[in-house]
Scaffold this active site. Structure first.
Site, short mmCIF file in Angstrom:
data_model
loop_
_atom_site.label_atom_id
_atom_site.label_comp_id
_atom_site.label_asym_id
_atom_site.label_seq_id
_atom_site.Cartn_x
_atom_site.Cartn_y
_atom_site.Cartn_z
N SER A 188 2.88 38.70 -4.30
CA SER A 188 3.69 38.32 -3.15
C SER A 188 4.28 36.93 -3.33
CB SER A 188 2.84 38.34 -1.88
OG SER A 188 2.48 39.65 -1.53
N HIS A 210 2.51 36.14 6.28
CA HIS A 210 2.98 36.63 4.98
C HIS A 210 4.49 36.52 4.83
CE1 HIS A 210 3.43 39.83 1.79
NE2 HIS A 210 2.40 39.16 1.33
N ASP A 253 8.73 42.39 6.24
CA ASP A 253 7.32 42.00 6.24
C ASP A 253 6.76 42.00 7.66
OD1 ASP A 253 4.84 40.40 5.38
OD2 ASP A 253 5.97 40.56 3.53
#
Length: 793
Positions: free
Chosen positions: A419, A242, A202
């Site tokens: 996600s 994230h 990520d």
């Protein structure tokens, strides 16, 4: 001194200079205007300009051109044979490059970087590529294109909330008690992910977070964007949270009084920083192949845009890295790649248009909300293996909270999208691998197929395949159940070696009828009497090439000899491309366990005016079944809470018992539907109806329409609805004829009038030449190939 004479001479000089400049400018203007008129004002020049502007606009609408500002990177992928790091260093230094190192686990492939080549110096870059390719040891050298990749958490955030209802649901959220991942019984067995390594691919990982630091694994971490070993995100940009949020859901530390708890809270967690910069095929291959000997599970919550018009897949090196990871990772047991399906439901996106989720080597995970219903942005496709929870509701508006780690050592409950679902699945898989470390990548997928639980049981999309497994294009095989999966893993026997069978292919061009379907029968013996013979299929891959006037109007269905239908491609209202597809591989897992021998049926349909069809058959007055179920669940939940409050007043020590939730304890046989098929404390309404259901056979899905009772939902079919539907069909046919006439007029106006800056989905593509010789087709199927992956007897 005669100042007057000096000033006069200067004045004359300046005047002459101005006259000269004016004359030169005028002459240049004349020449320029003549050249302009010659080049652009001639009929052929005007046509060239018009076509150029038209191509640019169509490309921007169809998303076929990448953002050009950063189209090429200053990195090269170089294949050197025989593979030798010293040779790679020598060649790199000779031509002004730096050898960054090997590309993942691909032998002989090296990553070169040139600091002095800018993003727009194409000629210089081509020259460098040519020089590299002249070296005897270099098999190929390729400058890396920059790929556009987006994170999949673009859902609006909600206020803070501490209770993690998806781990233990006692009714603290808006949904019913018991709808969770059933993870607490696994923790009680002291199975917490110990010994398992997870890495998040990520935008980085804040490993100094107090809820992650003790579980951080440096060996499972790297920065591919900057060739560094510290995956700390650039926290100057708040969007780089994230990866840290994904990590917290999977492996945040338990019992430390900080933030929340990860599903596998004793697993080790690492981070590969690869999204904080330019994405290339080489970079993705490096990430997917990074430390496959050490990392067990890779979390991937990124991919092509979920805009309803993009087709995106791994490049050749990334695809090879996935395959090698499955073949060689985890000491040849196979790396586990968990992938989020995407959030494109609002744009009618189809996760089979994402080549990462359709790979047989990835576990594609969708999402559901606290009621066990599909999220309003859920993507449906035949490659989805299962679902877990996130904060979304079935209807846009109400959201639930997901607790996880955040930047700046904070805790957040604002993690949304698929996600938020994929890391939960990775945590459950980590628990499963601790219970049985010898599971292969295919064993993990098979365990999901066998143990996933039915969610939203009244949804009409639930079917049963020829091997007895329930599936739904929204939910895959169902909701992951950690306890069921771990229990099954402890006594699981490894699957036999995988076999691959190219069952059939066709290269005869065939017309796709306008507003109709092309049917193809594909008989196969599934490589009978050979070492590739398959008796139980796991993955079915359909590779097709076609051209079509509007790609978004095309739907593709594949029906197995056991009558199991998989929708390989659904219509997409925003996909206006007229380019079709070239060798695109669709995949379905919904034939799992079936014998593929027999006649397969391929159906390719042109669906014009799909928006009008949806409006006619799904009007504002039409309730979808899941909305009705949500209201019933809410009513039952209120009743249960009232009873619990009453019991608490009578007994201060009363606590809510662990709820069973919506689960099935085993895979049902084709005649085993009964009152206990969907064991849930809040579906008594549905049980009452099912008391009157006769035994039915679910194996033949096509015959289900002839039953008076729906065998999955247990609801009596309403004959009045059929009359309404037939009436709507007649209205639709009349309306479609009207649209065809309107469309024809519009096409004529477009062809004879001035070009408008607009792409109309109904325009005919003049490049499509029907094989029949008539202009009645909407496109042409160029070729197809059917491939089976599975086991023998």
């Amino acid at each position: 001194m005669n100042y007057r004479g000096i000033y006069r001479r200067r004045y004359v000089f300046v005047l002459l200079l101005l006259v000269a400049v004016v004359n030169i400018s005028y002459g240049w203007t004349v020449l320029k205007n003549k050249d302009y008129k010659r080049r652009y004002l001639s009929p052929s020049g005007v046509e060239k300009v018009r076509k150029h502007l038209s191509r640019k606009y169509v490309a921007s609408r169809n998303n076929t051109q990448t953002f050009k500002k950063h189209y090429f990177s200053n990195t090269w992928a170089v294949h050197i044979d025989p593979p030798d790091n010293d040779v790679a260093d020598r060649i790199a230094k000779k031509h002004g490059f730096t050898n960054i190192g090997k590309i993942g686990n691909i032998e002989g492939h090296y990553h070169f970087k040139h600091e002095e080549i800018g993003e727009r110096e194409l000629e210089k870059a081509r020259h460098k590529t040519a020089l590299l390719n002249l070296e005897d040891e270099v098999k190929f050298a390729e400058q890396q294109k920059i790929l556009e990749r987006v994170k999949r958490d673009g859902i609006p955030n909600d206020p803070y909330f501490k209770d993690m209802w998806y781990l233990l649901n006692t009714g603290q959220a808006s949904g019913p008690a018991g709808v969770d991942m059933n993870v607490v019984p696994v923790w009680k067995k002291n199975i917490t992910g110990r010994g398992i390594v997870i890495s998040v691919l990520d935008d980085g990982l804040d490993w100094t977070h107090p809820d992650l630091e003790a579980n951080y694994d440096q060996t499972a971490s790297i920065v591919l964007n900057d060739n560094d070993n510290d995956p700390m995100p650039r926290d100057s940009d708040a969007d780089n949270c994230h990866g840290t949020r994904c990590a917290g859901e999977a492996a945040a530390i338990a019992n430390n009084g900080i933030c929340g708890t990860g599903v596998a809270y004793n697993a080790k967690i690492g981070g590969v920083r690869m999204l904080d910069g330019q994405a290339t095929d080489a970079l993705e291959a490096s990430a997917l192949g990074f430390r496959g000997d050490h990392i067990d599970i890779y979390i991937n919550c990124w991919g092509p845009k979920d805009d309803g018009k993009t087709f995106g897949k791994p490049g050749p090196m990334a695809a090879k890295a996935l395959r090698l990871g499955a073949e060689q990772g985890r000491n040849r047991l196979g790396s586990i790649f968990v992938w989020a399906t995407g959030n494109g439901g609002l744009t009618d996106d189809d996760c089979n248009c994402d080549g990462y989720t359709t790979s047989i080597f990835t576990i594609s995970i969708g999402c559901i909300g606290d009621h066990g219903l599909s999220a309003y942005y859920t993507e449906k496709c035949s490659s989805t293996l299962a679902v877990t929870f996130n904060g979304a509701s079935h209807k846009e508006g109400r959201e639930n909270k997901m607790v996880t780690t955040d930047l700046y050592h904070q805790c957040t409950e604002e993690f949304k999208g698929t996600s938020a679902s994929a890391p939960l699945a990775a945590g459950i898989i980590a628990l499963t691998l601790e219970a049985n470390p010898l599971l292969t990548w295919r064993d993990v997928q098979a365990l999901i197929v066998h143990t996933a639980q039915i969610t939203s049981p009244v949804d009409e999309g639930w079917k049963r395949n020829g091997a007895g497994f329930h599936f739904n294009h929204k939910f895959g095989f169902g909701r992951l159940d950690a306890n069921a999966m771990v229990n099954a893993a402890q006594s699981w026997k490894n699957l036999p070696a995988q076999r691959k069978c190219t069952a059939a292919s066709g290269f005869d061009h065939q017309d796709i009828p306008r507003g109709d379907s092309l049917f193809i029968n594909i008989p196969t013996v599934a490589c009978e009497s050979s070492s590739a013979q398959i008796a139980k299929v796991e993955h079915v891959v359909l590779t097709v090439s076609f051209v079509h006037r509007r790609r978004g109007d095309v739907s593709i269905d594949l029906i197995s000899p056991k009558d199991t239908k998989s929708q390989m491609l659904s219509p997409r209202k925003y996909d206006d491309s007229d380019e079709g597809l070239d060798e695109w591989s669709f995949m379905t897992v919904y034939n799992w366990g079936e014998n593929p021998k027999g006649i397969w049926r391929l159906k390719i349909t042109d669906n014009p005016n799909q928006d009008d069809v949806m409006n006619l058959f799904n009007g504002d007055n039409t309730d979808d079944v899941e909305s009705l179920e949500e209201r019933v669940i809410d009513t039952q939940t209120k009743q249960n809470k009232a009873e619990w409050e009453k019991m608490r007043k009578e007994n201060p020590y009363f606590d809510v018992p662990y709820p069973t939730g919506v689960r099935k304890d085993k895979v049902l046989g084709s005649t085993e539907i009964n009152d206990n098929s969907f064991d849930t404390p809040h579906t008594e309404t549905f049980k009452i109806i099912r008391n009157h259901i006769p035994e039915v056979n679910l194996q033949n899905n096509d015959n289900m329409n002839t039953l008076n009772f729906d065998p999955v939902t247990g609801r009596k079919k309403n004959s009045i609805n059929k009359k309404i539907i037939n009436s709507r069909k007649r209205n639709f046919l009349t309306f479609r004829n009207f649209l065809k006439k309107s469309k024809k007029v519009q096409v004529q106006q477009e062809e004879t009038g001035t070009q408008r800056v607009q792409v109309n989905a109904g325009y005919e593509n003049p490049r499509i030449s029907c094989e029949s010789g008539y202009t009645t087709c909407s496109g042409v199927l160029i070729n197809y190939k059917l491939t089976f992956y599975g086991t023998g007897e």
